[in-house]
Design an enzyme around this catalytic site. Structure first.
Site, mmCIF file in Angstrom:
data_model
loop_
_atom_site.group_PDB
_atom_site.id
_atom_site.type_symbol
_atom_site.label_atom_id
_atom_site.label_comp_id
_atom_site.label_asym_id
_atom_site.label_seq_id
_atom_site.Cartn_x
_atom_site.Cartn_y
_atom_site.Cartn_z
ATOM 1 N N ASP A 250 0.821 -1.210 0.000
ATOM 2 C CA ASP A 250 0.000 0.000 0.000
ATOM 3 C C ASP A 250 0.859 1.266 0.000
ATOM 4 O OD1 ASP A 250 -2.786 1.145 0.617
ATOM 5 O OD2 ASP A 250 -1.639 1.962 2.284
ATOM 6 N N GLU A 319 1.097 -0.291 -4.828
ATOM 7 C CA GLU A 319 0.041 0.690 -5.066
ATOM 8 C C GLU A 319 0.655 2.075 -5.030
ATOM 9 O OE1 GLU A 319 -3.857 2.588 -2.935
ATOM 10 O OE2 GLU A 319 -1.828 2.752 -2.195
HETATM 11 C C1 LIG Z 1 -2.001 6.041 -1.592
HETATM 12 C C2 LIG Z 1 -2.712 5.870 -0.296
HETATM 13 O O1 LIG Z 1 -3.500 6.691 0.048
HETATM 14 N N1 LIG Z 1 -2.424 4.777 0.414
HETATM 15 C C3 LIG Z 1 -2.909 4.396 1.715
HETATM 16 C C4 LIG Z 1 -2.018 4.919 2.846
HETATM 17 O O2 LIG Z 1 -2.723 5.004 4.005
HETATM 18 C C5 LIG Z 1 -3.965 5.648 3.930
HETATM 19 C C6 LIG Z 1 -4.445 5.930 5.268
HETATM 20 O O3 LIG Z 1 -4.549 4.757 6.024
HETATM 21 C C7 LIG Z 1 -4.903 4.792 3.128
HETATM 22 O O4 LIG Z 1 -6.208 5.332 3.099
HETATM 23 C C8 LIG Z 1 -4.372 4.735 1.754
HETATM 24 O O5 LIG Z 1 -5.109 3.823 0.969
#
Ligand SMILES: CC(=O)N[C@H]1CO[C@H](CO)[C@@H](O)[C@@H]1O
Ligand SMILES: *[C@@H]1O[C@H](CO)[C@@H](O)[C@H](O)[C@H]1NC(C)=O
Ligand SMILES: *[C@@H]1O[C@H](CO)[C@@H](O)[C@H](O)[C@H]1NC(C)=O
Ligand SMILES: *[C@@H]1O[C@H](CO)[C@@H](O)[C@H](O)[C@H]1NC(C)=O
Ligand SMILES: *[C@@H]1O[C@H](CO)[C@@H](O)[C@H](O)[C@H]1NC(C)=O
Ligand SMILES: *[C@@H]1O[C@H](CO)[C@@H](O)[C@H](O)[C@H]1NC(C)=O
Length: 537
Positions: A250, A319
């Site tokens: 992530d 991601e």
């Molecule tokens: C790109 C992005 O927003 N990634 C994650 C990082 O953390 C946040 C907060 O927990 C997530 O909402 C996101 O998907």
């Protein structure tokens, strides 16, 4: 609204006749006023086998909304376990499980407080092991969401770091900030959090600021501290030891920030972006920093260690919502098997054939040689396809997703053509939505695509026995649900999806070359071709 007209010519010639699958696809498209022209050349040429992550659909399960087994209105691991038949039905051989880690749930699991433990709301480690065993016994794979960008502020590392415990002191990004003339301290720079306002939070106890690129309850880990990298690597090892087949990593963009905290990010003067918003800055010091490469390469190394041990390939996908295509392509070189491709996620109703072509070519022409493409049309952070494009485009979009070259990823519910639900401000759960207040929450809230799966016409559509589910169940569930779509005599998004997913097993769709064919404002068509005697439609 422009239309991508489907034009369909069919023809069967050559050695291999189209089976019932091929035929039902044709009927499916015709009865929906075909909008895509698919020309395939099938062949029997043998090729070396592809890896499982290349041949399978990756199916994203958002655990809170898939199936509740204990009647608390929130989905759980045993719930998912009881619904694996659905994955088999749509021929999704790889399950991507969104976070089920211990978490205070301020961002519904994307704010883990312990990434080697299961949150009780989802069940126990035994439940996890049972789910994984069932997935494997069906010959399927399971990948986990891995969240390196931060931890919860309730994580014991942060608690210790905040208290200044020597061992954990540098686990997060801390700074004294700048001293003002009147003796108070201000943040060292203008960096903003994704949710708006300063990314720095003052802590009395330590008399310092810490960095949080997301909520203030989600402090950023300090990847410049080798101990942090080691801890995270050990967490990956923990899950690999339990038998998982890979990870979706992530938010890799935000893993590192510039080491020099005095650098302000320039304004980008984006129309509509107010100064307090993340969107108002050019993120040259907080996003996409070169050090990320080394960390992901290290994780690749770890994954390969397990691959060598037992011959089961461990898959890594990153991601990153990148600003430019070059940035996106960079992640192919980090050791990830692929970075998620979000080009199709951003299509909308105004997009005609030319525009679809640009989105697809953007990836195909920029991808490094020898790499494997992939497509995503929806996820837990973006509007449902049916809402974004219109329900009449659901089948066309799923056709693109499943028949373009590369790995498709489907977010649960997209195979049904589910639309977003309406969520009132009172019922809003998403912190991002709440942050914008009652006037504007609907512009950004991610609740609408996160509503429970629609299984059947019983209470809560078979999702839960609770009187109130964590997000409302779609009001149309009595007629619009998986069971009804399965039983219907006609063509339904679910049946169509299944047929496409089976058709995708044809060598031509897995390995065939790709080229756009007829493309104009109203038509997008493409050819998949494999050497050998061909049959074409
Ligand atoms: C790109 C992005 O927003 N990634 C994650 C990082 O953390 C946040 C907060 O927990 C997530 O909402 C996101 O998907
Ligand atoms: C996470 O949870 C496990 C199981 O309860 C525990 O052994 C471990 O110490 C915890 N780790 C952290 C960092 O809190
Ligand atoms: C001190 O100065 C800063 C800016 O220089 C200002 O934001 C803050 O309100 C001042 N604090 C006091 C107590 O005057
Ligand atoms: C803090 O100080 C540094 C150098 O001392 C300066 O470059 C930076 O712009 C200052 N930050 C803010 C937000 O004023
Ligand atoms: C729709 O897509 C086009 C082309 O990518 C883009 O320019 C436009 O801003 C999008 N519209 C909306 C409402 O998102
Ligand atoms: C709901 O309750 C019924 C009757 O007790 C039971 O058969 C069913 O499995 C339960 N379903 C869920 C999703 O908990």
């Amino acid at each position: 609204m422009k239309r991508i007209y489907v034009q369909m010519s069919s023809f069967v010639k050559g050695r291999k006749a189209a089976g019932p699958v091929g035929i039902s696809i044709i009927l499916g498209l015709l009865s929906f006023m075909p909008r895509l022209l698919i020309v395939t050349f099938l062949s029997k040429t043998p090729e070396p086998p592809l890896e499982w992550w290349q041949t399978s659909v990756i199916y994203q399960v958002y655990p809170r909304s898939f199936q509740d087994s204990n009647g608390d209105g929130v989905g759980d691991l045993q719930g998912i376990r009881s619904r694996l038949d659905h994955l088999e039905y749509i021929n999704a051989r790889a399950l991507w499980l969104s976070p089920m880690y211990e978490s205070p749930m301020r961002d519904f699991g994307y704010d883990p407080s312990n990434i080697t433990n299961i949150d009780p709301i989802f069940g126990t480690m035994e439940d996890f092991d049972e789910l994984l065993a069932d997935v494997h016994s069906r010959g399927m794979k399971m990948i986990l969401d891995f969240i390196p960008n931060h931890t919860s502020d309730l994580h014991k590392w942060f608690q210790a770091s905040k208290a200044g415990v020597e061992e954990y002191k540098d686990y997060y990004v801390w700074t004294d900030g700048n001293l003002t003339a009147n003796g108070t301290r201000v943040p060292p720079n203008n960096w903003k959090s994704f949710f708006g306002d300063s990314a720095w939070e003052w802590v009395e106890e330590r008399q310092q600021f810490y960095l949080h690129q997301f909520l203030k309850e989600q402090p950023d880990l300090n990847y410049r501290n080798p101990k942090v990298v080691e801890e995270m690597t050990n967490a990956l090892r923990f899950w690999l030891e339990r038998g998982v087949d890979g990870f979706r990593i992530d938010a890799v963009l935000t893993m590192f920030e510039s080491a020099d905290l005095s650098l302000n990010e320039p304004l980008n003067n984006r129309p509509g972006a107010e100064l307090w918003q993340y969107e108002s800055l050019e993120h040259i010091y907080t996003s996409h920093q070169p050090e990320t490469y080394e960390v992901i390469a290290k994780w690749r190394h770890l994954a390969d260690e397990y691959y060598q041990k037992d011959g089961n390939y461990r898959f890594l996908v990153t991601e990153a919502y990148c600003e430019t295509i070059q940035q996106a392509m960079y992640y192919y070189h980090t050791g990830a098997d692929m970075p998620f491709n979000f080009d199709l996620v951003f299509l909308n109703r105004t997009c005609g054939g030319d525009c679809v072509d640009r989105a697809i070519s953007n990836w195909m022409t920029n991808m490094p040689i020898g790499k494997w493409p992939n497509w995503v049309i929806g996820n837990h952070d973006n509007k449902r396809i049916a809402t974004k494009m219109g329900t009449e485009f659901v089948n066309a979009m799923n056709t693109l997703l499943l028949l373009l070259p590369g790995t498709p990823t489907t977010y649960n519910g997209e195979e049904l053509g589910l639309t977003n639900i309406e969520v009132s401000y009172e019922d809003t759960q998403d912190p991002f939505g709440k942050r914008f207040g009652p006037e504007r929450y609907h512009e950004v809230s991610r609740d609408p695509p996160r509503s429970p799966m629609l299984w059947d016409s019983t209470h809560s559509s078979g999702f839960s026995n609770a009187t109130k589910t964590w997000l409302p169940v779609h009001p149309d569930y009595e007629i619009f649900n998986a069971e009804a779509q399965k039983k219907s005599e006609g063509v339904t998004p679910l049946k169509m999806y299944r047929d496409l997913s089976l058709l995708r097993q044809e060598a031509t769709f897995q390995r065939g070359t790709f080229r756009p064919l007829l493309v104009d404002e109203n038509i997008y068509s493409f050819v998949r071709e494999l050497e050998g005697e061909s049959l074409y439609y």
